[in-house]
Design an enzyme around this catalytic site. Structure first.
Site, short mmCIF file in Angstrom:
data_model
loop_
_atom_site.label_atom_id
_atom_site.label_comp_id
_atom_site.label_asym_id
_atom_site.label_seq_id
_atom_site.Cartn_x
_atom_site.Cartn_y
_atom_site.Cartn_z
N SER A 1 -5.92 27.52 128.79
CA SER A 1 -6.63 28.22 127.71
C SER A 1 -7.28 29.50 128.22
CB SER A 1 -7.72 27.30 127.17
OG SER A 1 -8.67 28.02 126.44
N TYR B 1 -15.14 21.00 128.70
CA TYR B 1 -13.74 21.10 128.27
C TYR B 1 -13.05 22.26 128.99
CZ TYR B 1 -10.01 23.31 125.71
OH TYR B 1 -8.84 23.96 125.42
N LYS C 1 -9.89 22.66 132.15
CA LYS C 1 -8.70 23.53 132.17
C LYS C 1 -8.64 24.30 133.49
CE LYS C 1 -7.02 22.38 128.20
NZ LYS C 1 -5.86 21.49 128.19
#
Ligand code: UDP
Length: 343
Positions: free
Chosen positions: A128, A153, A157
């Site tokens: 992302s 979160y 990544k």
């Protein structure tokens, strides 16, 4: 039919399901692994309806390494794994960081471990643009420095990319490609698959379509005093089918052995920034629906603006976003209408 077998983790999810369709249409054999924690089993039937070809499906939690091993035992000759399966709610990750680290990192570690054991030589990872935070310079290239993302979160990544990179260094012949998505939106033109948020959507476009469908009273625009032309935040919204096609391009690169490095990173965006108000106006224009919206406080943790320089993916993957913002917003609305039985 090129026949190569691709394992798709999270293949019944939003981006996963669209990617499975594109892979099948490009002649790949697809094996889906998904625990259905944020998707529905009938997505497999929907995919079959679109492509005329049923993907194999295993309902398995990737943190269960014994269960995943069974899949590797049964499915011989997996060429590459595209790894989508992960928790993805930013706010929830702030409240439950361990749940995010445990799930997202253990899933990846199990997948890599078994890939090594069963001689699967490739992985494509769903990353992302959150790994860039608020960049000093726009647009964002693959050389833009990666920072520690604000949310657990986002941090999963960043860490996952590093884990894959280090794994490729330790395992000669293993290839990793990380695809850094900007903001995926829209749905398949068949309106048979699309985004299925559970509860109140966090993301802008599902909130917009649900408001237009009458499920929500009003869209709140989070902040109109940013340093942007209309005061609202800017993102790079990418059509989910275009995005899915980039995964097929990444797999082709691995098939052709065209990797420049054992670990590579690509930004996947349109190269165009759109503000929240652009989305609202674009939606109204594309669908003829008036949207009830109001200006509200800034949302904690939002970056002011980010959009991609998409030229590296175009040069190296021979891929670029093709759909217009309006047709993408229309596809999101067609999907929502079908979901809610709206004429
Ligand atoms: N946004 C908004 N109202 C909403 C949801 C999102 O104004 O109900 C804004 C949000 O502040 C951001 C943009 O829409 O500027 C995109 O948000 P989203 O959560 O979809 O993606 P991300 O923040 O992860 O880029």
């Amino acid at each position: 039919m090129n026949g190569k077998k691709i394992l798709v983790t999270g293949g019944t999810g939003y981006i996963g399901s669209h990617t499975v369709v594109e892979l099948q249409q490009a002649g790949y054999e697809v094996v889906i692994v998904d625990n259905l924690s944020n998707s529905e089993a009938d997505v497999v039937d929907r995919i079959t309806e679109i492509t005329g070809n049923s993907p194999k499906f295993y309902k398995i939690d990737l943190t269960d390494s014994d269960a995943l091993r069974e899949v590797f035992v049964k499915e011989k000759d997996i060429f590459s794994a595209i790894h989508f399966a992960a928790f993805k709610a930013v706010g929830e990750s702030v409240e439950k960081p361990l749940m995010y680290y445990r799930n997202n990192l253990n899933s990846l570690i199990n997948l890599l471990d078994l890939s090594g054991e069963f001689k699967v030589k490739n992985v494509v990872f769903s990353s992302s643009c959150t790994v860039y935070g608020q960049p000093e310079k726009l647009p964002v290239t693959e050389q833009t420095p990666v920072i520690r993302p604000e949310s657990p979160y986002g941090n999963t990544k960043r860490i996952s990319e590093e884990v894959i990179q280090e794994f490729t260094i330790a395992h000669s012949g293993f290839n990793g490609i990380a695809l850094r998505y900007f903001n995926p939106i829209g749905a398949h033109p068949s309106a048979l698959i699309g985004e299925l948020p559970r509860g109140v959507p966090n993301n802008l476009v599902p909130f917009v379509t649900q408001t237009a469908a009458g499920l929500r009273d009003q869209l709140k625009i989070f902040g109109d005093d940013y340093n942007t032309p209309d005061g609202t935040c800017i993102r790079d919204y990418i059509n989910v089918v275009d995005l899915a096609k980039a995964h097929v391009a990444a797999i082709s690169r691995q098939v052709n052995g065209k990797m420049r490095n054992s670990f590579e990173v690509f930004n996947l965006g349109t190269g165009q920034g759109a503000s929240v108000l652009d989305i609202v106006k674009g939606f109204e224009k594309a669908t003829g629906k008036k949207l009830n919206y109001t200006m509200a406080e800034r949302r904690l943790g939002d970056v002011e603006q980010i959009y991609a320089n998409a030229s590296y993916a175009e040069k190296e993957l021979n891929w670029k976003a093709e759909k217009t913002l309006e047709e993408t917003l229309k596809s999101a609305w067609e999907w929502e209408k079908k979901l809610r039985n709206i004429e």
